[in-house]
Scaffold this motif. Structure first.
Motif, PDB file in Angstrom:
ATOM      1  N   GLN A 291      25.807 -33.048 -20.130  1.00  0.00           N
ATOM      2  CA  GLN A 291      25.985 -33.044 -22.102  1.00  0.00           C
ATOM      3  C   GLN A 291      26.232 -31.399 -22.190  1.00  0.00           C
ATOM      4  O   GLN A 291      26.719 -31.029 -22.893  1.00  0.00           O
ATOM      5  N   ARG A 292      25.387 -30.890 -21.919  1.00  0.00           N
ATOM      6  CA  ARG A 292      24.514 -29.259 -22.009  1.00  0.00           C
ATOM      7  C   ARG A 292      25.282 -29.030 -21.484  1.00  0.00           C
ATOM      8  O   ARG A 292      26.078 -27.670 -21.483  1.00  0.00           O
ATOM      9  N   GLU A 293      26.194 -29.012 -19.867  1.00  0.00           N
ATOM     10  CA  GLU A 293      26.657 -28.250 -19.048  1.00  0.00           C
ATOM     11  C   GLU A 293      28.618 -28.268 -20.160  1.00  0.00           C
ATOM     12  O   GLU A 293      29.625 -27.669 -20.000  1.00  0.00           O
ATOM     13  N   ARG A 294      28.678 -29.439 -20.827  1.00  0.00           N
ATOM     14  CA  ARG A 294      29.980 -29.989 -20.813  1.00  0.00           C
ATOM     15  C   ARG A 294      29.637 -28.816 -22.301  1.00  0.00           C
ATOM     16  O   ARG A 294      30.996 -28.490 -22.505  1.00  0.00           O
ATOM     17  N   ALA A 295      28.584 -28.761 -22.615  1.00  0.00           N
ATOM     18  CA  ALA A 295      29.188 -27.761 -24.267  1.00  0.00           C
ATOM     19  C   ALA A 295      28.941 -26.574 -23.944  1.00  0.00           C
ATOM     20  O   ALA A 295      29.688 -25.485 -24.447  1.00  0.00           O
ATOM     21  N   THR A 296      28.732 -26.207 -22.897  1.00  0.00           N
ATOM     22  CA  THR A 296      28.493 -24.998 -22.321  1.00  0.00           C
ATOM     23  C   THR A 296      29.904 -24.806 -22.265  1.00  0.00           C
ATOM     24  O   THR A 296      30.854 -23.644 -22.366  1.00  0.00           O
ATOM     25  N   GLN A 297      30.847 -25.246 -21.131  1.00  0.00           N
ATOM     26  CA  GLN A 297      32.215 -25.066 -21.176  1.00  0.00           C
ATOM     27  C   GLN A 297      32.772 -25.386 -22.208  1.00  0.00           C
ATOM     28  O   GLN A 297      34.001 -24.354 -22.207  1.00  0.00           O
ATOM     29  N   VAL A 298      32.936 -26.184 -23.114  1.00  0.00           N
ATOM     30  CA  VAL A 298      33.888 -25.858 -24.380  1.00  0.00           C
ATOM     31  C   VAL A 298      33.414 -24.510 -25.593  1.00  0.00           C
ATOM     32  O   VAL A 298      34.419 -23.586 -25.989  1.00  0.00           O
ATOM     33  N   GLU A 299      32.376 -24.182 -25.409  1.00  0.00           N
ATOM     34  CA  GLU A 299      31.284 -22.130 -25.500  1.00  0.00           C
ATOM     35  C   GLU A 299      32.561 -21.539 -25.034  1.00  0.00           C
ATOM     36  O   GLU A 299      33.730 -20.504 -25.448  1.00  0.00           O
ATOM     37  N   VAL A 300      32.883 -21.514 -23.649  1.00  0.00           N
ATOM     38  CA  VAL A 300      33.315 -20.736 -22.573  1.00  0.00           C
ATOM     39  C   VAL A 300      34.501 -20.562 -22.953  1.00  0.00           C
ATOM     40  O   VAL A 300      35.080 -19.531 -23.497  1.00  0.00           O
TER      41      VAL A 300
END
Length: 126
Positions: free
Chosen positions: A102-111
């Motif tokens: 979940q955390r890494e997916r959210a990071t990808q969205v921000e990137v």
């Protein structure tokens, strides 16, 4: 002056990367030889059964696993995923949806948002 066209060849690891498959899961004859540009094009255009099966069920290399999970390769490593995964394992991870995913997916969205913002800003300048 005549130009001699030599046949371009590549190592099996390079060909596997271009085909999006995990080298260790390919047939021995593929891993032990060299692959010409023409052979690579033929594999891409008309994949044999082993290639279709590998693409469908895996095991998949890290770039493919990362893309299917919607995270970066570094995000996979941070989540402790260092080995190739099969399609079933990827689907199980999606169902489990652990906190790191979940955390890494959210990071990808921000990137991606930031990359789009920068692209837009550069387009407005130029």
């Amino acid at each position: 002056m005549t130009s001699h066209q030599s046949t371009q060849t590549m190592k099996p690891a390079t060909a596997a990367k271009k085909l999006g498959v995990y080298l260790e899961a390919t047939p021995a004859e593929f891993r032990q030889g060299v692959v010409s540009r023409a052979e690579l094009n033929e594999l891409q255009a008309n994949p044999p059964q082993w290639l279709r099966e590998l693409r469908r069920t895996g095991p998949h290399p890290r770039p493919v696993v990362a893309a299917r999970l919607g995270v970066s390769i570094a995000g996979l490593a941070r989540g402790g995923v260092t080995e190739p995964l099969t399609t079933d394992q990827i689907e199980a991870l999606k169902q489990e949806n652990p906190e790191w995913l979940q955390r890494e997916r959210a990071t990808q969205v921000e990137v991606r948002k930031e990359a789009a913002r920068i692209k837009k800003k550069n387009a407005e300048r130029g």
